[in-house]
Structure formats: structure tokens, C-alpha cells
Write a protein that holds these residues in place. Sequence first.
Motif, short mmCIF file in Angstrom:
data_model
loop_
_atom_site.label_atom_id
_atom_site.label_comp_id
_atom_site.label_asym_id
_atom_site.label_seq_id
_atom_site.Cartn_x
_atom_site.Cartn_y
_atom_site.Cartn_z
N SER A 143 0.85 -1.19 0.00
CA SER A 143 0.00 0.00 0.00
C SER A 143 0.88 1.24 0.00
N TRP A 144 0.56 2.17 -0.88
CA TRP A 144 1.30 3.43 -0.96
C TRP A 144 0.33 4.56 -1.28
N GLN A 145 0.16 5.45 -0.32
CA GLN A 145 -0.74 6.60 -0.48
C GLN A 145 -2.14 6.15 -0.92
N GLY A 146 -2.60 5.07 -0.27
CA GLY A 146 -3.95 4.59 -0.52
C GLY A 146 -4.13 3.74 -1.75
N ARG A 147 -3.06 3.46 -2.48
CA ARG A 147 -3.15 2.64 -3.68
C ARG A 147 -2.28 1.39 -3.53
N SER A 148 -2.58 0.37 -4.35
CA SER A 148 -1.83 -0.88 -4.34
C SER A 148 -1.48 -1.27 -5.77
#
Length: 453
Positions: A280-285
Amino acid sequence: MAQAAGQALFWMVSMSALACSACDKASSPPVAGAEPGLTSGASASAAPASGPSGPLPAAIVPAPRPEIRWRRVRHETFDAPFAEPQAWTEDVYGDASPWNVDVFDDDGAYFRDAGGPAFDEELASFRSFRKSFSYGQDGWLTVELYGRDEDKDGVPESGGHFTSESGQAVLRSARHTDAGILRTTAPLPSRYRLRVTVSGVEFGGAQDGSFSYGGKINGYDGGESAGPWRLSAGNKKAPPATTDNGVYFLCIVDYPRAAPHNNVFIHHHRKVVLDTDNNSWQGRSWSKILRPGAKVPEEDGSMWAGLVFLRGDDFGNDRVGNGFVSWTAAGFVEDPVFADKYLPGERYVFTIERDGLGYTLSIEGRFAYGGEQKYEARRAFEGSPPIWHYNQTAEEGPQGRHNQRRKVGGKEIETWPAGAGYPDVMLLGDPHINYYEGAARYDDLELWLPEGP
């Protein structure tokens, strides 16, 4: 060829010493839908039986899964304690290091060239220590551990560990710089089946839709860096490690002394792998799940279970590693799309089989979407695309058809030369010394070999 003969002798001698009671028997069942077409439309089963320089050797022309009568020759129940030595051994890097392999080593030319003085400075800011010791009947398994010495006093602050608890091998990586794997001591023979049960997986992931819970971020304390090896594109500063946390359930790599290394190195040396990476990175995958029966995959970075075959037709990205083909219930895809999600508290059986013509991977257990399932997929060595470094000997290989000449770290390398062979070595656990923090339990590790010669 001498190496291959030595491997065969190791397993033949080991097998001859086994009691008949250990020789359970099973045959290879057909895999429904084996080698279906890729979602891009390229049919894996219809791969051309020739390369740019002529016909492929008959042994590697794509073929159905052969019927094999298997007998179990090893069954590790992990009841015996791990005799971990007290002392750590420093890895001083370079050609003299027992863990030295290639340009993607922890002090490798790739990182020195891409990272420049900043990489050298960060690498020199700590010391690396290792432990290596045998385990199991006749020492058929080897434990490889890694710990980082941040204050450079000669003793790692922490390190990966395996302990035997209630008949299970419990892996613990208390810090993201810890690592620990179990590997086969000798390279595996040309045909084998490996099976292991895994439970108690606690390497990050989301709870109630959030990666932040219990004072942790994706299983980490927060602030961990993936440096000095994970270099961002166009940026000398390493990204945070908290974006990815996971574990290897079962994997085959292509070099003899499998051991923990930086994640870039590991990604360049896998043949096939059953793993997970909670991301997960800044709400995205970056990963997706294609639920059984669904037509469109959903973005989901939590607790996926992957059946992954590494691509052999292209060396891939130096910074990331080879691309891969992943299996879903709808067929193979050339994207990070996975079949289902594992559930906390459940037990799963992972299997890798090499039948001499291809690899079969499977995961069995209760899943988030499919319920009780056995997900299974097979690809031929020379499918479309072929499997990375599948050949154990030069004779069974593609004779240079997939070789690429690349400049990596200022050095000219050949990615798959005609005269090369690559051993099959099993590893399981946490192989990354700059990512992954948590715990998992392994049980009933089995090795099966064909009956007869």
C-alpha cells in the motif's frame, strides 16, 4: 555435468537409507486447464517448438504433464529444536564472501553504479552478519539467517530466527532488516515435488480495510527504509519499506547457496514462487485480485496468495527484476493479478512440482472468496513465455535462444548463455534484508521423488 551427477548421488544415497514406511505413494493428477492462453491472447500451450537458431531440444518442447508415481523421501515435522549457533559470522562482501553471487549482491556493481557515493556511504554505515547451519534428517535442510549491526559494535541488534514450537518451525523477523530462510542443502534433482503447510502468517496486510492498526503500519513500527539497495527511479534516496510486507511460502531459486539478500537480488533469481506481498502506498496498491467467477480484477494489496512463474524471455528491469506470469481462475495473466486472498488463522498447503518438462504450483485451503479450494496451475518450461532459468544443465536448456547481453553496473553480462545450467534450490521464509517484518509458522515440509530410476 559433474555437479548434476553429484546432486543425483546425494539424493540416491539419501533415498536408499529410508525405511519403507516413509515411502508413501501418489501419482500426478491431471491439471484441469493446464497451460491455458494468456489474457493477452498468447496461447501458452501453442508456443512455437523452435527458436531463432533452429528447433528446440525434444526434451523441452511444450508437452503435457507426464504421469509420475511419487514416493515421499523426506518429511520434516519440525519437532527437533533448531541448533542455532551463538556466534554470528560477518559478511565482508566481495569475491571472498561465501555469499557472493553476481552484480546484484549486497555490495554489487549494479548498486555501486546506480547509487554512486550515497550508496557506498550508506552501506558502510552498518555491518552485516550471518548464521548458517544444517537441520533435519541427514542435514537435508540448511538454515540461513541475517542480522544488521547498526552501531557497528560487532553484534547485530537483531536477526531472523527459526524456533521449533509445538511441532512447527516458527519464523520471526522482528525488524525489517532481519531475514531468515530454510533451503535445501543440495540442489534438487530433475523431478521432485515439495509440499509445506503454512499458518499464523503475520507479515502485514489490512484489517477492516486499513493498513494502520495496533500501532503498526502494514506490520511495521513506521519509518523503516528499504535502503541502501532499493533505489527509486531517478532518485538516489531509498523509498520506505513500509509500502511492502510479506513472506515466501515456497520458492525455487537458480543459485546453489540460497540465502537472504536485498530484494532486488532475490527478484532476479526466482524461477517459480508461491508468496504474498502486502502493499500500500498513499492509498493505492500495485496488486489486484480476480475473484473466482469475476471478469474484472479489483485493486487489492492485502493478503493475496500468488502462483507465480518468472518470465524467461526478457531479463526485465534491473531495479525490479524479471516480469512474471500469474495464475488466476480465469487463466494466466502477465500482470500482478492474483487468484484469491488467504485468511488470518487458516492453514494452507503449498506445493511445487517439477516433472522434467514443466512446473506445477498449487495452494490448498480456505480462501476469502473461493472458500475451500485447491488452486493449481502448470506451465511447460518452454511455454509462451518460457520460465526463467528452468534448465538445471546446459543440455536441457534453450541453447542461448533467450540470452540477452546487458550492461549492468558498468559490466557486460549475458543473462542466459548457451553453456549455462541453473540448479533448483528451495527456499521458504523471509529472504529480504531490507523488507518484511513479522512471523509465520511452517509445518510438514515434504520432499517427494519419482519411484524407480
